[in-house]
Motif scaffolding. Sequence first.
Motif, PDB file in Angstrom:
ATOM      1  N   LEU A 169     -29.462 -53.340  -9.191  1.00 25.27           N
ATOM      2  CA  LEU A 169     -29.896 -51.481  -9.172  1.00 25.27           C
ATOM      3  C   LEU A 169     -29.690 -50.852 -10.146  1.00 25.27           C
ATOM      4  O   LEU A 169     -30.910 -50.263 -10.652  1.00 25.27           O
ATOM      5  CB  LEU A 169     -29.994 -51.516  -7.525  1.00 25.27           C
ATOM      6  CG  LEU A 169     -30.893 -52.293  -6.161  1.00 25.27           C
ATOM      7  CD1 LEU A 169     -30.576 -51.462  -5.628  1.00 25.27           C
ATOM      8  CD2 LEU A 169     -32.595 -52.227  -6.703  1.00 25.27           C
ATOM      9  N   VAL A 170     -28.889 -50.882 -10.634  1.00 17.85           N
ATOM     10  CA  VAL A 170     -28.447 -49.783 -11.698  1.00 17.85           C
ATOM     11  C   VAL A 170     -29.091 -50.723 -12.997  1.00 17.85           C
ATOM     12  O   VAL A 170     -29.398 -49.304 -14.023  1.00 17.85           O
ATOM     13  CB  VAL A 170     -26.830 -50.446 -11.811  1.00 17.85           C
ATOM     14  CG1 VAL A 170     -26.493 -48.713 -12.532  1.00 17.85           C
ATOM     15  CG2 VAL A 170     -26.555 -49.005 -10.271  1.00 17.85           C
ATOM     16  N   GLU A 171     -29.139 -51.818 -12.951  1.00 15.08           N
ATOM     17  CA  GLU A 171     -29.854 -52.447 -13.850  1.00 15.08           C
ATOM     18  C   GLU A 171     -31.210 -51.649 -14.155  1.00 15.08           C
ATOM     19  O   GLU A 171     -31.662 -51.835 -15.518  1.00 15.08           O
ATOM     20  CB  GLU A 171     -29.275 -53.538 -13.500  1.00 15.08           C
ATOM     21  CG  GLU A 171     -29.714 -54.822 -15.661  1.00 15.08           C
ATOM     22  CD  GLU A 171     -29.365 -55.781 -15.326  1.00 15.08           C
ATOM     23  OE1 GLU A 171     -30.160 -56.830 -15.757  1.00 15.08           O
ATOM     24  OE2 GLU A 171     -29.347 -56.285 -14.013  1.00 15.08           O
ATOM     25  N   LEU A 172     -31.917 -51.937 -13.314  1.00 13.87           N
ATOM     26  CA  LEU A 172     -33.175 -51.925 -13.169  1.00 13.87           C
ATOM     27  C   LEU A 172     -33.540 -50.179 -13.098  1.00 13.87           C
ATOM     28  O   LEU A 172     -34.938 -50.414 -14.255  1.00 13.87           O
ATOM     29  CB  LEU A 172     -33.190 -52.413 -11.693  1.00 13.87           C
ATOM     30  CG  LEU A 172     -34.968 -51.918 -11.118  1.00 13.87           C
ATOM     31  CD1 LEU A 172     -36.113 -52.729 -11.886  1.00 13.87           C
ATOM     32  CD2 LEU A 172     -35.254 -52.151  -9.893  1.00 13.87           C
ATOM     33  N   ALA A 173     -32.653 -49.781 -13.119  1.00 13.14           N
ATOM     34  CA  ALA A 173     -32.922 -48.038 -13.170  1.00 13.14           C
ATOM     35  C   ALA A 173     -32.847 -47.705 -14.544  1.00 13.14           C
ATOM     36  O   ALA A 173     -33.298 -47.391 -14.949  1.00 13.14           O
ATOM     37  CB  ALA A 173     -31.931 -47.138 -12.367  1.00 13.14           C
ATOM     38  N   ALA A 174     -31.985 -48.636 -15.109  1.00 12.74           N
ATOM     39  CA  ALA A 174     -31.366 -48.506 -16.872  1.00 12.74           C
ATOM     40  C   ALA A 174     -33.259 -48.845 -17.503  1.00 12.74           C
ATOM     41  O   ALA A 174     -32.665 -48.607 -18.668  1.00 12.74           O
ATOM     42  CB  ALA A 174     -30.419 -48.932 -17.350  1.00 12.74           C
ATOM     43  N   THR A 175     -33.689 -50.007 -17.110  1.00 14.02           N
ATOM     44  CA  THR A 175     -34.927 -50.527 -17.720  1.00 14.02           C
ATOM     45  C   THR A 175     -36.227 -49.175 -17.958  1.00 14.02           C
ATOM     46  O   THR A 175     -36.345 -49.093 -16.468  1.00 14.02           O
ATOM     47  CB  THR A 175     -34.746 -51.646 -17.223  1.00 14.02           C
ATOM     48  OG1 THR A 175     -33.724 -52.842 -16.838  1.00 14.02           O
ATOM     49  CG2 THR A 175     -36.430 -53.074 -17.876  1.00 14.02           C
ATOM     50  N   HIS A 188     -34.284 -61.434 -10.460  1.00 15.50           N
ATOM     51  CA  HIS A 188     -35.805 -60.753 -11.409  1.00 15.50           C
ATOM     52  C   HIS A 188     -36.205 -60.251 -10.482  1.00 15.50           C
ATOM     53  O   HIS A 188     -37.082 -59.308 -10.392  1.00 15.50           O
ATOM     54  CB  HIS A 188     -35.917 -61.431 -12.375  1.00 15.50           C
ATOM     55  CG  HIS A 188     -34.715 -61.222 -13.711  1.00 15.50           C
ATOM     56  ND1 HIS A 188     -34.074 -59.987 -13.897  1.00 15.50           N
ATOM     57  CD2 HIS A 188     -34.239 -62.510 -13.891  1.00 15.50           C
ATOM     58  CE1 HIS A 188     -33.462 -60.899 -14.845  1.00 15.50           C
ATOM     59  NE2 HIS A 188     -33.108 -62.400 -14.964  1.00 15.50           N
ATOM     60  N   VAL A 189     -36.976 -61.618  -9.742  1.00 17.04           N
ATOM     61  CA  VAL A 189     -38.947 -60.882  -9.098  1.00 17.04           C
ATOM     62  C   VAL A 189     -37.938 -60.152  -7.731  1.00 17.04           C
ATOM     63  O   VAL A 189     -39.087 -59.436  -7.189  1.00 17.04           O
ATOM     64  CB  VAL A 189     -38.987 -62.817  -8.617  1.00 17.04           C
ATOM     65  CG1 VAL A 189     -39.998 -62.511  -7.333  1.00 17.04           C
ATOM     66  CG2 VAL A 189     -39.191 -63.795  -9.169  1.00 17.04           C
ATOM     67  N   GLU A 236     -26.498 -64.324 -11.436  1.00 11.89           N
ATOM     68  CA  GLU A 236     -27.555 -62.704 -12.649  1.00 11.89           C
ATOM     69  C   GLU A 236     -28.128 -64.289 -13.506  1.00 11.89           C
ATOM     70  O   GLU A 236     -29.530 -63.043 -13.983  1.00 11.89           O
ATOM     71  CB  GLU A 236     -25.935 -62.458 -14.265  1.00 11.89           C
ATOM     72  CG  GLU A 236     -25.163 -61.150 -13.539  1.00 11.89           C
ATOM     73  CD  GLU A 236     -23.972 -61.739 -13.082  1.00 11.89           C
ATOM     74  OE1 GLU A 236     -24.397 -63.198 -12.937  1.00 11.89           O
ATOM     75  OE2 GLU A 236     -23.947 -61.082 -12.042  1.00 11.89           O
ATOM     76  N   GLY A 237     -28.567 -65.106 -13.709  1.00 17.30           N
ATOM     77  CA  GLY A 237     -29.615 -65.571 -14.496  1.00 17.30           C
ATOM     78  C   GLY A 237     -30.582 -65.792 -13.187  1.00 17.30           C
ATOM     79  O   GLY A 237     -31.824 -67.023 -13.755  1.00 17.30           O
ATOM     80  N   LEU A 238     -30.783 -66.552 -12.015  1.00 16.98           N
ATOM     81  CA  LEU A 238     -31.217 -66.657 -11.366  1.00 16.98           C
ATOM     82  C   LEU A 238     -32.696 -66.482 -11.681  1.00 16.98           C
ATOM     83  O   LEU A 238     -32.908 -64.528 -11.525  1.00 16.98           O
ATOM     84  CB  LEU A 238     -30.556 -66.717  -9.800  1.00 16.98           C
ATOM     85  CG  LEU A 238     -29.977 -67.405  -9.765  1.00 16.98           C
ATOM     86  CD1 LEU A 238     -29.107 -66.463  -8.055  1.00 16.98           C
ATOM     87  CD2 LEU A 238     -30.375 -68.723  -8.992  1.00 16.98           C
ATOM     88  N   LEU A 239     -34.117 -66.815 -11.469  1.00 21.44           N
ATOM     89  CA  LEU A 239     -34.659 -66.341 -11.584  1.00 21.44           C
ATOM     90  C   LEU A 239     -35.392 -65.038 -10.793  1.00 21.44           C
ATOM     91  O   LEU A 239     -36.316 -63.899 -10.584  1.00 21.44           O
ATOM     92  CB  LEU A 239     -36.402 -67.396 -12.249  1.00 21.44           C
ATOM     93  CG  LEU A 239     -37.753 -66.517 -11.837  1.00 21.44           C
ATOM     94  CD1 LEU A 239     -38.129 -65.914 -12.785  1.00 21.44           C
ATOM     95  CD2 LEU A 239     -38.398 -68.228 -11.387  1.00 21.44           C
TER      96      LEU A 239
END
Length: 319
Positions: A32-38, A153-154, A147-150
Motif C-alpha cells: 500500500l505504501v508502494e501504491l501511494a507513492a505511484t 497488482h490487481v 512481489e511479482g504476482l500479477l
Amino acid sequence: MLSFEMSAEELLTYQGTNPRPADFDQFWEKSLVELAATEPETEFAEATDFPLPFAKTEHLYFTGTGGYRVHAKVIRPHNAEGPAVLIFHGYGGEQPKWVELLPYAARGFTVAALDVREQVAFRTDSQQANSFSLRNHLVEGLDDGPEGLLYRHVFLDTRRLADIIGALPEVDETRIGTTGWSQGGGLSLVCAALAPGIKSTASVFPFLVDYQRAWELNLEKGPYDEITTWFKKRDPRHLREQEVFTTLGYIDLQHLAPKVQSDVTLYIGLEDQTCPPSTQYAAYNKLGGPKQLRVYPDFGHDDLPGALDEIFQSFSTNL
C-alpha cells in the motif's frame, strides 16, 4: 448436495488450509505504501459511444503499480445521491456492458466497473502489442516471488479505484458498495479489505481463496487447475510445494478477510466445483464485520436465481 465436499457443519467452522505467510501484514502494508507513492495520473474521458441524458458516461484511466495503465467504465448521474457501487468482473472476462450499469445509475448512484489488467478486454498502451492471455493469471509471476504476482497488482488496483471514486465531489466516501461474481466476488472482498471505508459488499462465489484446499480437492477444473499445470511444467516432483503455497498465501483472500469491516453478504452454491464451497467458507468464517450467507444447495458455479435483484435492492436500501 455436498457430493464432493465436507459436511455443512464442518464448513461453518472451517479455517482454511493454505498457509499464511509470517510477514503477511507487513507485505500488504509495504504494498500500500508502494501504491501511494505511484502517481495515479487520473484521466476521465467522455464515452461518446454511450451517451445518456441523465448522466455522464466516462472512461476512467489511472496508473497502477508497475506503471500499468488501468481502465474502468464510470457512470456519474447528474443528480447523484452520494452512494457509489464498484463492480468487478469474472475471470478472463471484462467489465459489464454500459447497459448493465444502468440500474445503479438510474437509482442516482455513481457506478464504476474495473477492467482487470491483462484479461483481454479494454486495451491500453501498457499491454504488449500482440499480447493475448486468457488464463494462468493465478500463477503469473509466481517464479518472481510474492512481489511479482500479477494478482498483487490487481488487488492494489481495486484500492486505487475505490480511492478515485470516493474522492469524486458527488460521492460520499462512506457510502460505497462493492460487488462481483467469481473473480469479481473475490475482488469485491479484497477491495473492502484494502479500502477500509467500504460500507457494504455483496460477493458471489468468490475466487482467489484457499489455493491449497482447492488443489487438494483435485477437481481438475479451471481456474484452480492452473496450480497443477504450474507444478507439471515448473516443479514436477513438488520439491517447492511448501514455497509455492506460501507464496500464493500473499494473495489468498482468506488472509485478508479479517481486515474486511464492511457489511458482507456471501452467496454460495454448495455444488460449486469451480470455486469449491470450503474455500469460500474459509474466507467467510474469518470476516471481521457483519456478515450473512445466502446458500444455494443444488447450484454450482451458475446463475443464482434472485441474487442480482437482491444485491441491487440491498445496496439501494443500505448505501
